[in-house]
Write an enzyme that holds these catalytic residues in place. Structure first.
Site, PDB file in Angstrom:
ATOM      1  CG  ASP A  24      -1.741   1.207   1.388  1.00 52.73           C
ATOM      2  OD1 ASP A  24      -1.971   1.892   0.377  1.00 52.73           O
ATOM      3  OD2 ASP A  24      -2.184   1.493   2.530  1.00 52.73           O
ATOM      4  CG  ASN A  26      -3.090   5.369  -1.066  1.00 57.25           C
ATOM      5  OD1 ASN A  26      -3.096   4.244  -0.557  1.00 57.25           O
ATOM      6  ND2 ASN A  26      -4.042   5.794  -1.857  1.00 57.25           N
ATOM      7  CG  ASP A  32      -1.396   1.537  -3.736  1.00 54.85           C
ATOM      8  OD1 ASP A  32      -0.188   1.422  -4.000  1.00 54.85           O
ATOM      9  OD2 ASP A  32      -1.834   2.046  -2.679  1.00 54.85           O
ATOM     10  CG  ASP A 101      -6.243 -12.593 -13.804  1.00 55.49           C
ATOM     11  OD1 ASP A 101      -7.059 -13.172 -14.530  1.00 55.49           O
ATOM     12  OD2 ASP A 101      -5.901 -13.000 -12.674  1.00 55.49           O
ATOM     13  CG  ASP A 202     -10.994 -15.723 -13.865  1.00 56.66           C
ATOM     14  OD1 ASP A 202     -10.243 -16.168 -12.989  1.00 56.66           O
ATOM     15  OD2 ASP A 202     -12.232 -15.597 -13.704  1.00 56.66           O
ATOM     16  CD  GLU A 258      -8.626 -20.015 -12.790  1.00 54.36           C
ATOM     17  OE1 GLU A 258      -8.512 -20.152 -11.571  1.00 54.36           O
ATOM     18  OE2 GLU A 258      -9.602 -19.453 -13.318  1.00 54.36           O
ATOM     19  CG  HIS A 330      -5.848 -15.303  -6.487  1.00 52.81           C
ATOM     20  ND1 HIS A 330      -5.291 -15.943  -7.576  1.00 52.81           N
ATOM     21  CD2 HIS A 330      -7.132 -15.050  -6.818  1.00 52.81           C
ATOM     22  CE1 HIS A 330      -6.209 -16.059  -8.525  1.00 52.81           C
ATOM     23  NE2 HIS A 330      -7.329 -15.527  -8.087  1.00 52.81           N
ATOM     24  CG  ASP A 331      -8.616 -18.619  -6.623  1.00 53.48           C
ATOM     25  OD1 ASP A 331      -9.025 -17.551  -6.133  1.00 53.48           O
ATOM     26  OD2 ASP A 331      -8.658 -18.887  -7.841  1.00 53.48           O
TER      27      ASP A 331
HETATM   28  O1  TEU Z   1     -11.064 -19.037 -10.063  1.00 54.27           O
HETATM   29  C1  TEU Z   1     -11.795 -20.099 -10.598  1.00 54.27           C
HETATM   30  C2  TEU Z   1     -12.203 -21.106  -9.651  1.00 54.27           C
HETATM   31  O2  TEU Z   1     -12.652 -22.114 -10.092  1.00 54.27           O
HETATM   32  C3  TEU Z   1     -12.100 -20.820  -8.189  1.00 54.27           C
HETATM   33  O3  TEU Z   1     -13.079 -19.910  -7.902  1.00 54.27           O
HETATM   34  C4  TEU Z   1     -12.266 -22.052  -7.374  1.00 54.27           C
HETATM   35  O4  TEU Z   1     -13.490 -22.652  -7.626  1.00 54.27           O
HETATM   36  C5  TEU Z   1     -12.225 -21.698  -5.936  1.00 54.27           C
HETATM   37  O5  TEU Z   1     -11.214 -20.763  -5.712  1.00 54.27           O
HETATM   38  C6  TEU Z   1     -11.945 -22.914  -5.093  1.00 54.27           C
HETATM   39  O6  TEU Z   1     -11.778 -22.507  -3.782  1.00 54.27           O
HETATM   40  C7  TEU Z   1     -10.998 -17.840 -10.757  1.00 54.27           C
HETATM   41  C8  TEU Z   1     -10.231 -16.834  -9.941  1.00 54.27           C
HETATM   42  O7  TEU Z   1      -8.910 -17.297  -9.776  1.00 54.27           O
HETATM   43  C9  TEU Z   1     -10.942 -16.611  -8.640  1.00 54.27           C
HETATM   44  O8  TEU Z   1     -10.239 -15.755  -7.783  1.00 54.27           O
HETATM   45  C10 TEU Z   1     -12.292 -16.019  -8.973  1.00 54.27           C
HETATM   46  O9  TEU Z   1     -13.042 -15.900  -7.791  1.00 54.27           O
HETATM   47  C11 TEU Z   1     -13.060 -16.874  -9.974  1.00 54.27           C
HETATM   48  O10 TEU Z   1     -12.267 -17.310 -11.061  1.00 54.27           O
HETATM   49  C12 TEU Z   1     -14.179 -16.070 -10.580  1.00 54.27           C
HETATM   50  O11 TEU Z   1     -13.676 -15.102 -11.438  1.00 54.27           O
HETATM   51 CA    CA Z   2      -3.569   2.084  -1.282  1.00 56.97          CA
END
Ligand code: TEU
Ligand code: CA
Length: 555
Positions: A24, A26, A32, A101, A202, A258, A330-331
């Site tokens: 971050d 700011n 950001d 992305d 995605d 993905e 991130h998932d």
């Molecule tokens: O993720 C696709 C996806 O299948 C995931 O949502 C998965 O089902 C879940 O994380 C399992 O815990 C992509 C992105 O990476 C995710 O961040 C998004 O939420 C999703 O698509 C919708 O755009």
């Molecule tokens: Ca910020």
């Protein structure tokens, strides 16, 4: 033989940034673009060459940017287009490549297209989305959303339902409509013309829906059967090939889809040397190894299954495409907590997985903080979670009469928020991520685990990543050489060879907290090149300690 064709993207690795949680600049508590720009030296030092940023576009943030309301503008939380231009210019100066992305399966319900589309049945944007009549006051079919509940939402103004495979604020775009495809291709050109080097698409396998939208037979494997209904639809190949012809072939760019629901037998839909679509896909098979197929609850990780997945993909892609490999994003929860050990063996385990990532025949994907061995964050109360998936699951838990304790036990293992807690920079307040109040809690272990400390310690996980990054770059055999699994059934040792003409390497990974022995062939001559333990003793010592990783050259 496709492996002889060299390209920049087969030789790079991808470092994923989740901008909201990186830095971050700011003090509003949200990472950001300027924060990224300020951190480029850190990334360069590590050896990063290519960055993938999770979505940075205008968004109401129902799903943290995976719900886009303007594909050609920047999310206010992240800055302005000028900040983007500055970031990109700084990246170019430092010879860094940028992958964006693109979230093209769905938009936000606040995208002007959907605002129009939902206003009346004869609106010119109506066919940008997928509509259907209800059945006796119920949704058109039994499809469920990935984020719980029906995949259909009733729209009073048009008296019918729209499809959303994710939240109801993420309506699915109608790719059957050529106008939609042209709009999306225009978005791609917009960013490529600015100088970005490629895209992560995605959930690209979901863009083509099965004709007639038939009910799902959930049966004994509901999650799998759901994915099979949604992914790899009848026109997906045509669409990705069109995208390539219309846009991608005109630029020197790299693409990764993905690949939710893409199994080896589906790979040819996306990768085809005769009629190209995407360069690579990012498959999910190994994300299910430690999940119960029925309930999706965590189960024991089974190494032979991982080996089988790697072997199957390796064989499948030979001659038709190129592989990628990741252990976290991130998932997903943090890889060291999930597949290794985040207590006494945290550092060796993190180094072991770095060895795996950088020695397979695949483009490695590293998620921010994995180079520090960041671990899962302890969550003590349901309202500490931010992720829409976790929040929806809470509502379902409650409606079934489950307790907060049950919910916390589960989420502390699987929550996507583990990956999304802020990057740990140093020992200052909020781990140096922000001067303000962070949007999501900071992992309290930042006093021990942080970038500043890791950079100062030559034996840290960070320095090991730096070494592995360099090591892969310097050895063609690791990028282009053949992969051969030596003992596919061993439950805890993963041993494989990589070979390219006369270059040969042997990789031995003990993916367990137990001690194992392994016999090197007496007729060969081995030189130890890499080890994640300080004391290696004899270079051909054959007892492997917990999470020990070794890389040998041999002749
Ligand atoms: O993720 C696709 C996806 O299948 C995931 O949502 C998965 O089902 C879940 O994380 C399992 O815990 C992509 C992105 O990476 C995710 O961040 C998004 O939420 C999703 O698509 C919708 O755009
Ligand atoms: Ca910020």
């Amino acid at each position: 033989m496709s492996h002889l064709i060299k390209t920049w993207w087969k030789e790079t690795f991808i470092y994923q940034i989740y901008p909201r949680s990186f830095k971050d600049s700011n003090g509003d508590g949200i990472g950001d673009l300027r924060g990224i720009t300020q951190s480029l030296d850190y990334l360069k030092n590590l050896g990063v060459e290519t960055l993938w940023l999770s979505p940075i576009y205008k968004s109401p943030n129902d799903d943290n940017g995976y719900d886009v309301s303007d594909y050609c503008d920047i999310m206010e939380d992240f800055g302005t287009m000028a900040d983007f231009e500055e970031m990109l210019a700084e990246m170019k100066k430092k010879d860094l490549k940028l992958i964006l992305d693109l979230v093209f399966n769905h938009s936000s319900d606040e995208h002007p297209w959907f605002v129009e589309a939902r206003s009346s049945r004869n609106n010119r944007y109506r066919d940008y989305y997928i509509w259907s009549e209800g059945k006796d006051g119920n949704p058109p079919n039994n499809w469920v959303s990935f984020f719980e509940g029906s995949a259909w939402e009733y729209n009073p103004a048009t008296e019918d339902y729209y499809l959303h495979l994710f939240t109801k604020k993420q309506p699915d775009l109608n790719w059957e409509n050529p106008k939609v495809r042209q709009e999306l291709y225009q978005v791609m050109r917009f960013w490529l013309d600015k100088g970005v080097n490629g895209f992560r698409f995605d959930v690209i396998p979901l863009i083509s829906k099965k004709a007639g939208l038939p009910d799902i037979e959930y049966g004994d494997l509901p999650f799998l059967n759901m994915i099979k209904m949604y992914a790899n639809g009848p026109k997906v190949q045509e669409f990705v090939q069109e995208m390539h012809k219309e846009v991608l072939q005109h630029y020197d760019c790299y693409t990764v889809g993905e690949g939710i629901g893409v199994f080896p037998e589906d790979a040819h839909l996306y990768m085809n040397p005769e009629n190209p679509g995407l360069d690579t896909v990012y498959y999910f098979d190994h994300m299910f190894i430690d999940r119960d197929p029925l309930t999706f609850l965590p189960t024991q990780f089974h190494l032979p299954t991982l080996k089988k997945i790697l072997n199957d993909w390796d064989k499948t892609l030979d001659g038709i495409g190129w592989n990628t490999f990741y252990l976290g994003n991130h998932d997903q929860p943090r890889l060291v907590s999930r597949f290794g050990n985040d207590k006494e063996y945290r550092e060796v385990a993190a180094k072991l997985f770095a060895t795996l990532l950088f020695t397979l025949k695949a483009i490695p994907f590293v998620y921010q903080g994995d180079e520090l061995g960041m671990s899962n964050t302890p969550f003590y109360s349901p309202d500490e979670f931010n992720d829409v998936q976790a929040r929806n699951q809470y509502a379902i838990f409650k409606s079934k009469g489950s307790t907060d304790e049950d919910y916390l036990r589960l989420q502390n293992q699987i929550s996507r928020d583990h990956a999304r807690t802020p990057f740990l920079w140093n020992t200052q307040a909020n781990a140096g991520f922000t001067q303000g109040k962070p949007w999501l809690k900071v992992n309290p272990n930042y006093t021990e685990i942080n970038a500043q400390k890791a950079q100062a310690d030559p034996n840290s996980v960070w320095h090991y990543y730096q070494k592995m990054i360099q090591f892969r770059k310097e050895n063609d055999v690791l990028m282009y050489g053949d992969f051969k699994d030596i003992d596919s059934q061993h439950p805890q040792l993963f041993v494989y060879e990589r070979s390219l003409e006369d270059q040969k390497m042997l990789i031995i990974l003990n993916i367990s907290a137990e001690i194992h022995s392994f016999t090197l062939k007496p007729e060969n001559n081995y030189t130890l090149l890499i080890s994640n333990y300080l004391e290696v003793g004899e270079s051909n010592a054959q007892t492997l300690r917990p999470y020990e990783a070794r890389v040998y050259r041999w002749v």
